[in-house]
Motif scaffolding. Structure first.
Motif, PDB file in Angstrom:
ATOM      1  N   THR A 136       1.025  -1.246  -0.402  1.00  0.00           N
ATOM      2  CA  THR A 136       0.092   0.119  -0.045  1.00  0.00           C
ATOM      3  C   THR A 136       1.049   1.202  -0.472  1.00  0.00           C
ATOM      4  N   ALA A 137       0.025   2.432  -0.089  1.00  0.00           N
ATOM      5  CA  ALA A 137       1.368   3.368  -0.843  1.00  0.00           C
ATOM      6  C   ALA A 137       0.639   5.090  -0.541  1.00  0.00           C
ATOM      7  N   ALA A 138       0.887   5.819   0.352  1.00  0.00           N
ATOM      8  CA  ALA A 138       0.480   7.246   0.632  1.00  0.00           C
ATOM      9  C   ALA A 138       0.867   8.310  -0.365  1.00  0.00           C
ATOM     10  N   TRP A 139       0.273   9.356  -0.866  1.00  0.00           N
ATOM     11  CA  TRP A 139       0.131  10.326  -1.768  1.00  0.00           C
ATOM     12  C   TRP A 139       0.347  11.558  -0.214  1.00  0.00           C
ATOM     13  N   SER A 140       1.686  12.314  -0.891  1.00  0.00           N
ATOM     14  CA  SER A 140       1.372  13.770  -0.120  1.00  0.00           C
ATOM     15  C   SER A 140       2.353  14.554  -0.878  1.00  0.00           C
ATOM     16  N   ASN A 141       1.545  15.776  -0.774  1.00  0.00           N
ATOM     17  CA  ASN A 141       1.855  17.093  -1.726  1.00  0.00           C
ATOM     18  C   ASN A 141       3.281  17.822  -0.324  1.00  0.00           C
ATOM     19  N   VAL A 142       4.316  18.079  -1.958  1.00  0.00           N
ATOM     20  CA  VAL A 142       4.777  19.240  -1.115  1.00  0.00           C
ATOM     21  C   VAL A 142       4.990  19.887  -2.132  1.00  0.00           C
ATOM     22  N   SER A 143       4.448  20.345  -3.413  1.00  0.00           N
ATOM     23  CA  SER A 143       4.697  21.466  -4.172  1.00  0.00           C
ATOM     24  C   SER A 143       3.704  21.610  -4.827  1.00  0.00           C
ATOM     25  N   ASP A 144       3.647  22.446  -6.070  1.00  0.00           N
ATOM     26  CA  ASP A 144       2.991  22.337  -6.839  1.00  0.00           C
ATOM     27  C   ASP A 144       2.638  21.406  -8.384  1.00  0.00           C
ATOM     28  N   THR A 145       4.654  20.925  -8.503  1.00  0.00           N
ATOM     29  CA  THR A 145       4.707  19.774  -9.158  1.00  0.00           C
ATOM     30  C   THR A 145       4.763  19.027  -8.341  1.00  0.00           C
ATOM     31  N   THR A 146       5.540  18.689  -7.112  1.00  0.00           N
ATOM     32  CA  THR A 146       6.430  17.808  -6.804  1.00  0.00           C
ATOM     33  C   THR A 146       5.680  16.375  -5.439  1.00  0.00           C
ATOM     34  N   ALA A 147       5.458  15.795  -5.492  1.00  0.00           N
ATOM     35  CA  ALA A 147       4.781  15.203  -4.243  1.00  0.00           C
ATOM     36  C   ALA A 147       5.425  13.878  -3.817  1.00  0.00           C
ATOM     37  N   ASN A 148       5.274  13.025  -2.726  1.00  0.00           N
ATOM     38  CA  ASN A 148       5.805  11.681  -2.105  1.00  0.00           C
ATOM     39  C   ASN A 148       4.863  11.056  -2.379  1.00  0.00           C
ATOM     40  N   ILE A 149       5.517   9.691  -2.449  1.00  0.00           N
ATOM     41  CA  ILE A 149       4.720   8.252  -2.692  1.00  0.00           C
ATOM     42  C   ILE A 149       5.316   7.118  -1.164  1.00  0.00           C
ATOM     43  N   SER A 150       4.706   6.954  -0.407  1.00  0.00           N
ATOM     44  CA  SER A 150       5.542   6.583   0.409  1.00  0.00           C
ATOM     45  C   SER A 150       5.156   5.315   0.616  1.00  0.00           C
ATOM     46  N   CYS A 151       5.646   4.218   0.594  1.00  0.00           N
ATOM     47  CA  CYS A 151       5.438   2.713   0.006  1.00  0.00           C
ATOM     48  C   CYS A 151       5.659   2.442   2.273  1.00  0.00           C
ATOM     49  N   SER A 152       4.215   1.594   2.417  1.00  0.00           N
ATOM     50  CA  SER A 152       4.621   0.741   3.849  1.00  0.00           C
ATOM     51  C   SER A 152       5.412  -0.765   3.980  1.00  0.00           C
ATOM     52  N   VAL A 153       5.891  -0.563   4.158  1.00  0.00           N
ATOM     53  CA  VAL A 153       6.847  -2.426   4.265  1.00  0.00           C
ATOM     54  C   VAL A 153       6.244  -2.565   5.977  1.00  0.00           C
ATOM     55  N   GLY A 154       5.696  -3.783   6.135  1.00  0.00           N
ATOM     56  CA  GLY A 154       6.038  -5.269   6.842  1.00  0.00           C
ATOM     57  C   GLY A 154       6.922  -5.767   7.413  1.00  0.00           C
ATOM     58  N   THR A 155       6.597  -6.282   8.317  1.00  0.00           N
ATOM     59  CA  THR A 155       8.288  -7.171   9.324  1.00  0.00           C
ATOM     60  C   THR A 155       7.690  -8.475   7.893  1.00  0.00           C
ATOM     61  N   ASP A 156       7.070  -9.074   8.258  1.00  0.00           N
ATOM     62  CA  ASP A 156       7.147 -10.061   6.809  1.00  0.00           C
ATOM     63  C   ASP A 156       7.571 -10.131   5.604  1.00  0.00           C
ATOM     64  N   ASP A 157       7.433  -8.817   4.602  1.00  0.00           N
ATOM     65  CA  ASP A 157       7.381  -8.225   3.080  1.00  0.00           C
ATOM     66  C   ASP A 157       8.542  -8.575   2.256  1.00  0.00           C
ATOM     67  N   ILE A 158       9.654  -8.184   3.425  1.00  0.00           N
ATOM     68  CA  ILE A 158      11.058  -8.613   3.359  1.00  0.00           C
ATOM     69  C   ILE A 158      11.723  -8.744   3.973  1.00  0.00           C
ATOM     70  N   PRO A 159      12.141 -10.671   3.465  1.00  0.00           N
ATOM     71  CA  PRO A 159      12.271 -11.197   4.708  1.00  0.00           C
ATOM     72  C   PRO A 159      13.840 -11.746   5.040  1.00  0.00           C
ATOM     73  N   ALA A 160      14.605 -11.422   4.247  1.00  0.00           N
ATOM     74  CA  ALA A 160      15.771 -10.818   4.627  1.00  0.00           C
ATOM     75  C   ALA A 160      16.338 -10.322   4.374  1.00  0.00           C
ATOM     76  N   GLU A 161      18.412  -9.881   3.554  1.00  0.00           N
ATOM     77  CA  GLU A 161      19.040  -9.387   3.325  1.00  0.00           C
ATOM     78  C   GLU A 161      18.756  -9.624   2.095  1.00  0.00           C
ATOM     79  N   VAL A 162      18.510  -8.430   1.118  1.00  0.00           N
ATOM     80  CA  VAL A 162      18.652  -8.552  -0.024  1.00  0.00           C
ATOM     81  C   VAL A 162      18.761  -6.870  -0.513  1.00  0.00           C
ATOM     82  N   ALA A 163      19.095  -7.090  -2.445  1.00  0.00           N
ATOM     83  CA  ALA A 163      18.138  -5.904  -3.319  1.00  0.00           C
ATOM     84  C   ALA A 163      18.169  -6.048  -3.942  1.00  0.00           C
TER      85      ALA A 163
END
Length: 659
Positions: free
Chosen positions: A305-332
């Motif tokens: 899931t992701a959340a949108w937040s406005n920064v300026s008239d043209t720029t915005a941030n997308i924040s992606c929520s990562v849970g404990t089970d989403d990334i199980p180990a050290e990876v790239a």
């Protein structure tokens, strides 16, 4: 005319001896007959058909030829239909030839009803029942031809006529490109030929072919991108809330993800965290139209899931929520953003991130490069580890610049042969920062590092040909430390080999004595074949021989760290000992029986009886071992002795027994 040959058409030139004697026309006036003294030539009075355009035809000044506009051919007036109508048959003035001065528009969209207007000069006059059509390749559409006052064109037009025709609506959607070019031409409906100088390419665009905003907005047609519906269209009314990137805006206003936040390129695994992406022209989400993030990890896909937040008239941030089970180990991994369901937002480059686990970080500096990790160092042992929380009673480091420097506690071996190649194993603490800048030297001689971790370095040293006594120096990421002990190169020497012989069957124990025989990390003994080492000190190496296939006299050689040292005298491999018979000692009498008590002295006779250092004589009665006699050196006078004296205690023999 008897004897004359009729030639038609008259393509051959007259010969030098021929002369024309008479010329006549046929009844139609279309052909001439020329008579020579040898041939009758039938010649067309005109050759209009060879001209392919109005300009060529009229410029030729042939009085019998003119341009028939509606049939698009150069011909005689008698052959041109309704040649009396204006601009139907043009023979004298090239300025009367039909020409197109403009076309508007020169392209259109398949989804929009469009009329194309052709501005033409010298449009031919039509019969009352005829009309113009526009040809899109083989598709015809009727034409409404109008003057400036919009009156229907039937007679000649002085000046420019505007010809309107609709673009066909039965064009199929495109599959190979977003546009298709058609040969657009004018034609009189009752004729099969296009009007000359009124043919050109017309482009029809299918906006729906474009699957992303960039290709849509940069299309040659008037296409716009619906920001919420994620479709390319020429009709803004198709767009939710009529929000779109207009055809005049270009792709610079398209939504896109520009980068990953520097704080999100390295994130903890097995924890709740987030990844922040920075974008431009990102629409504000609604309950229906939302953002999601797609992670690519170890070949698999994870949707967040992701959340949108406005920064300026043209720029915005997308924040992606990562849970404990989403990334199980050290990876790239890499990350992309989906908008409105399954539409992948534009990214000009792959956005990568790396995950970490504090406990897996091998050294202090690498540990502290990961947010939330601390280096816990035991002040007694000097051993440290990376953790998200250090226990009490240890030194805690939180800044890379404060990490303890490298320490060498020991290394092995501490010496090798002069000129040898030796593997050094160095132990200590803080000996690695992810392998960056790790180097080892002995004095000025480098030791090539093959592997390293926080507590150990393995390197290979090629020693110089002269003796060396120097401390070991280790540099890790710019920080240097030296060993308290020195590394030395010595010259191994073999002083003796005992015994200096052995039988073929192997198993003989050989002692090689000398000095500096215990230096280095590896050694082998060979005497033709390898002699298996069973013990070693700096002064003595003991080995057992292997089986030889034949007798030989090799040199005994010790190889220490690729340096070979040989004993000066040859080592002798003898044939195996052979026992021929047993005699009573002092008598030339074969021994067959013995008393059950007392001492029995005997002699063994055969060949190479002294080839072994120690001889064992076993007594059997009725197949059972009943007594053993062991001789310790020297037993036989020489390795090749043919007689071996011995003594057995008769008390060990059974009473009345037969040996």
């Amino acid at each position: 005319m008897s004897g004359l040959t009729l030639v038609e058409p008259a393509l051959e030139r007259l010969t030098f001896s021929e002369r024309i004697t008479d010329v006549k026309t046929d009844q139609s006036g279309d052909r001439l007959f020329a008579i020579t003294n040898t041939r009758l030539l039938r010649i067309p009075v005109s050759d209009c058909e060879r001209h392919e355009s109005c300009l060529e035809c009229v410029s030729d000044r042939d009085p019998l030829c003119g341009w028939c506009s509606v049939e698009n051919s150069c011909q005689r007036q008698s052959l041109c239909s309704n040649s009396n109508l204006t601009y139907r048959w043009i023979a004298d003035d090239v300025t009367e030839c039909l020409s197109v001065t403009a076309i508007s528009p020169n392209s259109s969209n398949i989804n929009i009803e469009t009329n194309v207007t052709i501005s033409a000069v010298n449009l031919p006059e039509l019969e009352p029942t005829d009309y113009y059509v526009c040809m899109f390749d083989t598709l015809a559409t009727n034409v409404t031809a109008v003057n400036m006052d919009n009156s229907l064109i039937r007679g000649p037009v002085n000046g420019t006529a505007d010809i309107q025709c609709p673009v066909p609506i039965d064009l199929s959607p495109f599959t190979q490109a977003d546009s298709r070019s058609y040969s657009l031409s004018l034609r009189v409906a009752t004729y099969s030929a296009d009007l000359s100088d009124a043919s050109f390419l017309y482009t029809v665009v299918d906006c729906g072919y474009n699957q992303d905003c960039t290709s849509c907005a940069d299309s040659s047609a008037e296409c716009g991108w619906c920001l919420y519906d994620n479709v390319c269209t020429a009709n803004i009314t198709r767009c939710y809330m009529e929000e779109w990137v207009q055809p005049s805006d270009g792709s610079s206003l398209c939504p896109r993800i520009d980068s990953i936040s520097p704080d999100s390129t390295l994130i903890p695994a097995l924890e709740d965290t987030s990844i922040t992406l920075i974008g431009t022209n990102l629409p504000e989400p609604t309950p229906v139209y939302t953002y999601t993030c797609q992670l690519t990890l170890m070949g698999g896909i994870t949707v967040l899931t992701a959340a949108w937040s406005n920064v300026s008239d043209t720029t915005a941030n997308i924040s992606c929520s990562v849970g404990t089970d989403d990334i199980p180990a050290e990876v790239a991994g890499s990350i992309q953003v989906l908008w409105g369901g399954d539409h992948m937002l534009r990214q000009d480059s792959q956005l990568n991130f790396t995950t970490f686990v504090c406990g897996n970080q091998p050294d202090c500096k690498t540990c502290l490069m990961n947010p939330g990790c601390s280096w816990c160092n035991d002040d007694v042992t000097g051993v440290g580890n990376c953790s998200s929380g250090c226990p009490t009673g240890v030194s805690i480091f939180t800044l890379p610049s404060s990490c303890p420097g490298p320490v060498v506690t020991e290394f092995s071996p501490i010496s090798t042969a002069v000129g040898g190649v030796v593997e050094l194993r160095i132990t200590g603490q803080n000996l690695n920062v992810r392998g960056r800048g790790v180097s080892v030297t002995i004095g000025a001689t480098p030791c090539g590092v093959s592997s390293s971790n926080n507590n150990e370095i393995i390197c290979f040293l090629q020693t110089p040909v002269n003796s060396l006594t120097e401390r070991l120096s280790v540099t890790v990421d710019g920080e240097n430390t030296s060993s308290s002990d020195t590394f030395t190169t010595l010259t191994p020497v073999i002083a003796s080999v005992a015994p200096s012989y052995a039988p073929q069957y192997g198993g003989s124990v050989i002692n090689v004595t000398g000095t500096n025989l215990g230096v280095g990390s590896s050694r082998t003994l060979t005497a033709g074949l390898e002699c298996d080492i069973i013990s070693q000190t700096d002064y003595v190496i003991t080995c057992t021989t292997r089986r030889y296939e034949a007798t030989q006299t090799p040199l005994m050689t010790v190889t220490i760290d690729q340096v070979e040292v040989s004993f000066i005298d040859e080592f002798v491999v003898l044939e195996d000992p052979q026992v021929a018979d047993m005699f009573l000692s002092g008598y030339n009498t074969q021994l067959r029986v013995a008393v059950a008590s007392g001492v029995l002295d005997y002699e063994l006779r055969g060949t190479n009886l002294g080839a072994t250092v120690t001889q064992i004589l076993e007594f059997y009665s009725l197949g059972n071992l009943i007594s053993t006699s062991i001789c310790t050196p020297p037993c036989a006078p020489t390795p090749r002795a043919v007689m071996w004296p011995g003594r057995a205690l008769a008390g060990n023999l059974p009473a009345g027994g037969v040996v």
